[in-house]
Scaffold this active site. Structure first.
Site, mmCIF file in Angstrom:
data_model
loop_
_atom_site.group_PDB
_atom_site.id
_atom_site.type_symbol
_atom_site.label_atom_id
_atom_site.label_comp_id
_atom_site.label_asym_id
_atom_site.label_seq_id
_atom_site.Cartn_x
_atom_site.Cartn_y
_atom_site.Cartn_z
ATOM 1 C CE LYS A 13 -49.836 61.652 -86.590
ATOM 2 N NZ LYS A 13 -50.970 60.755 -86.482
ATOM 3 N NE ARG A 88 -47.551 56.626 -84.795
ATOM 4 C CZ ARG A 88 -47.900 57.139 -85.989
ATOM 5 N NH1 ARG A 88 -46.995 57.531 -86.838
ATOM 6 N NH2 ARG A 88 -49.169 57.238 -86.301
ATOM 7 N NE ARG A 127 -56.982 59.571 -92.617
ATOM 8 C CZ ARG A 127 -56.065 59.504 -91.665
ATOM 9 N NH1 ARG A 127 -55.570 60.605 -91.139
ATOM 10 N NH2 ARG A 127 -55.693 58.342 -91.189
ATOM 11 N NE ARG A 160 -53.636 56.161 -93.879
ATOM 12 C CZ ARG A 160 -53.070 56.821 -92.864
ATOM 13 N NH1 ARG A 160 -52.851 58.114 -92.971
ATOM 14 N NH2 ARG A 160 -52.740 56.197 -91.765
ATOM 15 N NE ARG A 171 -53.909 53.826 -87.941
ATOM 16 C CZ ARG A 171 -54.329 54.739 -88.807
ATOM 17 N NH1 ARG A 171 -55.427 54.528 -89.514
ATOM 18 N NH2 ARG A 171 -53.665 55.852 -88.968
HETATM 19 P P1 AMP Z 1 -49.652 57.931 -89.741
HETATM 20 O O1 AMP Z 1 -49.841 58.347 -91.149
HETATM 21 O O2 AMP Z 1 -48.673 58.797 -89.003
HETATM 22 O O3 AMP Z 1 -50.961 57.758 -89.000
HETATM 23 O O4 AMP Z 1 -48.963 56.463 -89.784
HETATM 24 C C1 AMP Z 1 -49.614 55.376 -90.421
HETATM 25 C C2 AMP Z 1 -49.017 54.056 -89.974
HETATM 26 O O5 AMP Z 1 -47.610 54.030 -90.314
HETATM 27 C C3 AMP Z 1 -49.047 53.799 -88.482
HETATM 28 O O6 AMP Z 1 -50.280 53.262 -88.040
HETATM 29 C C4 AMP Z 1 -47.893 52.807 -88.332
HETATM 30 O O7 AMP Z 1 -48.273 51.516 -88.793
HETATM 31 C C5 AMP Z 1 -46.868 53.340 -89.323
HETATM 32 N N1 AMP Z 1 -45.965 54.332 -88.675
HETATM 33 C C6 AMP Z 1 -45.825 55.655 -88.969
HETATM 34 N N2 AMP Z 1 -44.920 56.252 -88.174
HETATM 35 C C7 AMP Z 1 -44.471 55.281 -87.340
HETATM 36 C C8 AMP Z 1 -43.554 55.255 -86.249
HETATM 37 N N3 AMP Z 1 -42.914 56.367 -85.838
HETATM 38 N N4 AMP Z 1 -43.350 54.075 -85.613
HETATM 39 C C9 AMP Z 1 -43.967 52.944 -86.009
HETATM 40 N N5 AMP Z 1 -44.873 52.895 -86.996
HETATM 41 C C10 AMP Z 1 -45.131 54.046 -87.664
#
Ligand code: AMP
Length: 218
Positions: A13, A88, A127, A160, A171
């Site tokens: 993404k 989400r 990553r 990360r 996740r």
């Molecule tokens: P990402 O980088 O988009 O994979 O997001 C990393 C982490 O941030 C996720 O696993 C969630 O813990 C948190 N996060 C990011 N976006 C959201 C969202 N829209 N709703 C809830 N948690 C989020």
């Protein structure tokens, strides 16, 4: 254009969003990046979100909806954008509808990058994220020119905290339980498009652009 890009963790993404935004002249909004930035800066938002993120859980809806509402209200409201990683959950999708309505905006498309679980786990292990600017590299698929150093800003590359195999399984579970209903929600609104996120980075970008081109002609 106003786009949402969804996908399981490590579906690409972040990388694809950066590329689409560059090609289409869109502002890139990523809730994951906003939260990681808040953690780096030690803000209240960062301190509240961190335990959820470290455990592979979503942060609570009111918190993330508040962040987006703030971004879309006032003079700095984005006009042409791609938002990655939001909404989400169904309450987030409903809240985003209200936020857009208040801003007088409509979405053009919701894209899903589809990647299977095995591929996700493989990707996660390689990553590496820049600790300074947040740019994403991959040891195998998108290696940095200089080992351990970000190509974009020269910052140090890090793994990360939520990129371990046990957290990634959690996740993936969270994604299936909470985000699949969001996909079905947008499918009903005829905004939804699916693209395979497997393959090299350029071919996935081409596939996304092709879908958007078709969408804009229809
Ligand atoms: P990402 O980088 O988009 O994979 O997001 C990393 C982490 O941030 C996720 O696993 C969630 O813990 C948190 N996060 C990011 N976006 C959201 C969202 N829209 N709703 C809830 N948690 C989020």
């Amino acid at each position: 254009m106003r786009l949402i890009l969804l996908g399981p963790p490590a579906s690409g993404k972040g990388t694809q969003s950066e590329r689409l935004c560059q090609r289409l002249g869109l502002l890139h909004l990523s809730t994951g990046d906003i939260l990681r930035d808040a953690i780096r800066q030690g803000t209240v938002l960062g301190r509240t979100a961190q335990p959820y993120m470290d455990a592979g859980q979503y942060v609570p809806d009111p918190l993330i909806n508040g962040v987006i509402e703030e971004r879309f209200s006032g003079p700095h409201c984005p006009f042409r954008f791609l938002i990655d990683g939001y909404p989400r959950t169904l309450p987030q999708a409903e809240s985003f509808d209200t936020i857009l309505k208040h801003a007088g905006m409509q979405l053009d498309a919701v894209l899903l990058l589809n990647v299977n679980d095995q591929e996700v786990i493989e990707r996660i292990c390689g990553r590496r994220i820049c600790g300074k600017c947040g740019h994403s590299h991959h040891l195998r698929y998108l290696p940095p020119k200089k080992s351990g150093i970000c190509d974009v800003c020269g910052g140090n590359l890090e793994q990360r905290k939520d990129d371990s195999e046990s957290v990634i399984r959690k996740r993936l579970e969270t994604f299936r339980a909470s985000t699949i209903p969001v996909i079905n929600y947008y499918r009903q609104h005829h905004l939804f498009q699916e693209v395979s996120g497997v393959g090299n980075v350029d071919s996935v970008t081409d596939a996304l652009l092709k879908v958007l081109d078709k969408e804009s002609r229809s």
